[in-house]
Motif scaffolding. Structure first.
Motif, PDB file in Angstrom:
ATOM      1  N   PHE A  69      -2.571   7.154  14.673  1.00  0.00           N
ATOM      2  CA  PHE A  69      -2.750   7.953  16.264  1.00  0.00           C
ATOM      3  C   PHE A  69      -2.234   5.825  17.000  1.00  0.00           C
ATOM      4  CE2 PHE A  69      -4.801  12.086  14.522  1.00  0.00           C
ATOM      5  CZ  PHE A  69      -3.429  12.467  15.327  1.00  0.00           C
ATOM      6  N   GLU A  70      -2.040   6.192  18.281  1.00  0.00           N
ATOM      7  CA  GLU A  70      -2.305   4.967  18.376  1.00  0.00           C
ATOM      8  C   GLU A  70      -3.191   4.164  18.988  1.00  0.00           C
ATOM      9  OE1 GLU A  70       0.377   3.777  22.539  1.00  0.00           O
ATOM     10  OE2 GLU A  70      -0.851   4.834  22.935  1.00  0.00           O
ATOM     11  N   ASP A  71      -4.550   4.594  19.061  1.00  0.00           N
ATOM     12  CA  ASP A  71      -5.438   3.496  19.044  1.00  0.00           C
ATOM     13  C   ASP A  71      -6.265   3.073  17.113  1.00  0.00           C
ATOM     14  OD1 ASP A  71      -6.316   6.571  17.483  1.00  0.00           O
ATOM     15  OD2 ASP A  71      -8.719   6.341  19.307  1.00  0.00           O
ATOM     16  N   GLN A  72      -5.685   3.426  16.601  1.00  0.00           N
ATOM     17  CA  GLN A  72      -5.421   3.439  15.290  1.00  0.00           C
ATOM     18  C   GLN A  72      -6.329   4.219  14.726  1.00  0.00           C
ATOM     19  OE1 GLN A  72      -5.246  -0.934  14.206  1.00  0.00           O
ATOM     20  NE2 GLN A  72      -5.893  -1.235  16.247  1.00  0.00           N
ATOM     21  N   THR A  73      -6.729   4.884  15.064  1.00  0.00           N
ATOM     22  CA  THR A  73      -7.594   6.266  14.061  1.00  0.00           C
ATOM     23  C   THR A  73      -6.515   7.416  13.357  1.00  0.00           C
ATOM     24  OG1 THR A  73      -8.790   6.723  15.869  1.00  0.00           O
ATOM     25  CG2 THR A  73      -8.196   8.201  14.129  1.00  0.00           C
TER      26      THR A  73
ATOM     27  N   PRO B 126      -0.684   0.764  11.992  1.00  0.00           N
ATOM     28  CA  PRO B 126      -2.030   0.113  12.577  1.00  0.00           C
ATOM     29  C   PRO B 126      -2.696  -0.396  11.817  1.00  0.00           C
ATOM     30  CG  PRO B 126      -2.882   1.927  10.841  1.00  0.00           C
ATOM     31  CD  PRO B 126      -1.010   2.196  11.034  1.00  0.00           C
TER      32      PRO B 126
ATOM     33  N   TYR C 255     -11.397  15.242  18.633  1.00  0.00           N
ATOM     34  CA  TYR C 255     -10.993  14.276  18.457  1.00  0.00           C
ATOM     35  C   TYR C 255      -8.975  14.318  19.436  1.00  0.00           C
ATOM     36  CZ  TYR C 255      -7.771  10.413  17.584  1.00  0.00           C
ATOM     37  OH  TYR C 255      -7.184   9.073  18.015  1.00  0.00           O
TER      38      TYR C 255
ATOM     39  N   GLY D  56      -5.391  12.005  20.805  1.00  0.00           N
ATOM     40  CA  GLY D  56      -5.214  10.441  21.042  1.00  0.00           C
ATOM     41  C   GLY D  56      -3.251  10.745  20.626  1.00  0.00           C
ATOM     42  N   LYS D  57      -2.666   9.963  21.195  1.00  0.00           N
ATOM     43  CA  LYS D  57      -1.711   9.543  21.050  1.00  0.00           C
ATOM     44  C   LYS D  57      -0.356   9.828  19.433  1.00  0.00           C
ATOM     45  CE  LYS D  57       2.160   7.958  22.994  1.00  0.00           C
ATOM     46  NZ  LYS D  57       3.420   6.377  23.889  1.00  0.00           N
TER      47      LYS D  57
ATOM     48  N   LYS E 118       4.578   2.485  14.677  1.00  0.00           N
ATOM     49  CA  LYS E 118       3.544   1.621  15.569  1.00  0.00           C
ATOM     50  C   LYS E 118       2.701   1.711  13.836  1.00  0.00           C
ATOM     51  CE  LYS E 118      -0.045  -0.291  18.421  1.00  0.00           C
ATOM     52  NZ  LYS E 118      -0.209  -0.320  19.844  1.00  0.00           N
TER      53      LYS E 118
ATOM     54  N   ASN F 170       0.325  13.665  22.976  1.00  0.00           N
ATOM     55  CA  ASN F 170      -1.178  13.727  22.608  1.00  0.00           C
ATOM     56  C   ASN F 170      -1.457  15.066  22.142  1.00  0.00           C
ATOM     57  OD1 ASN F 170      -1.597  10.735  24.135  1.00  0.00           O
ATOM     58  ND2 ASN F 170      -1.029  12.006  25.718  1.00  0.00           N
TER      59      ASN F 170
ATOM     60  N   LYS G  38      -8.532   2.884  10.922  1.00  0.00           N
ATOM     61  CA  LYS G  38      -9.950   4.130  11.045  1.00  0.00           C
ATOM     62  C   LYS G  38      -9.662   5.300  10.748  1.00  0.00           C
ATOM     63  CE  LYS G  38     -10.176   3.782  15.629  1.00  0.00           C
ATOM     64  NZ  LYS G  38     -10.973   3.200  17.871  1.00  0.00           N
TER      65      LYS G  38
END
Length: 264
Positions: A243-247, A215, A229, A231-232, A213, A38, A219
């Motif tokens: 990042f894991e949340d597709q950022t 995205p 911000y 994120g992982k 991974k 993270n 975004k």
């Protein structure tokens, strides 16, 4: 652990996978080692890459005045066909322009989101391809100055793309292409001034990016607007952190910003 520094494009090392380094004045980070951790990014201030002042960044890491003054942001950088150092003509700083323009340049084909044509200094191969997120690339001509590379690119982009779709590149929505066949087909369009510099017997370079991974709907993070911000980190491709949340965060597009980076 928290690091602070002004963003410049990540330094890369050709390996399997490619190694990425974020270099600050007093620290550097091997970004590959941060995968699956993270990370928190915080905007601190601006720092123009030319004058060093805390003034809003306009383009390419420079504030507005420096962008229009510095030789490092001349029009010939984005449009190589406008190069004039080979004629002894100054744009902003002839000595700088001679050093940058009067050296071997490569016109290449790269496949990042699609097959595209591009120009880079020979010394920047394969760095330029890595920065664009290309998974394969091939040289088509090697010329002695930037002008000849520029007019060759102009001639070829009438028959092949010259832009990368960054979303498609980051989603890894790509197909393998036979770039040697593309090179051979496009060779007929090389202008006569550059035809003697055609490279017809080389092979593709293949590039492997450190991405766990991809995205599905990337975004883009605007760190100035969001200020902070977390994120992982799951991948790095081109000059993007994924990042894991597709950022996704484009380091190159945020040059000249001073940030804090915390690794949790």
């Amino acid at each position: 652990m928290t690091y602070q520094g002004v963003l410049t494009k990540m330094t890369t090392e050709l390996a399997s996978p490619i190694q990425y380094y974020l270099v600050f004045e007093n620290d550097f980070l091997n970004m590959n080692q941060l995968l699956n951790n993270n990370i928190t990014l915080e905007f601190v201030k601006y720092q123009c890459l030319n004058c060093g002042l805390d003034k809003p960044i306009f383009r390419q890491g420079f504030d507005r005045q420096c962008f229009y003054d510095t030789a490092k942001a001349g029009d010939w950088i984005m449009r190589p066909e406008l190069s004039t150092a080979h004629l002894g003509k100054e744009d902003r700083d002839l000595e700088y322009e001679k050093k940058a323009q009067l050296q071997p340049h490569i016109v290449y084909l790269a496949n990042s989101s699609n097959v595209k044509v591009g120009v880079t200094r020979k010394s920047q191969v394969p760095t330029r391809w890595i920065d664009q997120g290309a998974h394969e690339a091939i040289e088509i001509v090697e010329v002695p100055n930037r002008y000849l590379a520029g007019i060759t690119e102009v001639a070829l982009k009438g028959h092949v793309a010259d832009k990368t779709n960054w979303r498609k590149m980051l989603k890894n929505d790509i197909e393998d292409e036979n770039l040697a066949e593309w090179r051979d087909r496009l060779s007929q369009y090389i202008p006569k001034e550059a035809v003697d510099y055609y490279i017809g017997n080389n092979k593709e370079t293949h590039l492997e990016f450190p991405v766990n991974k991809y995205p599905e709907k990337p975004k883009s993070l605007n760190i100035i607007k969001s200020q902070r911000y977390s994120g992982k980190l799951v991948g790095i491709k081109g000059q993007y952190l994924i990042f894991e949340d597709q950022t996704v965060f484009n380091i190159r597009a945020n040059e000249g910003l001073v940030v804090n980076i915390s690794v949790n």
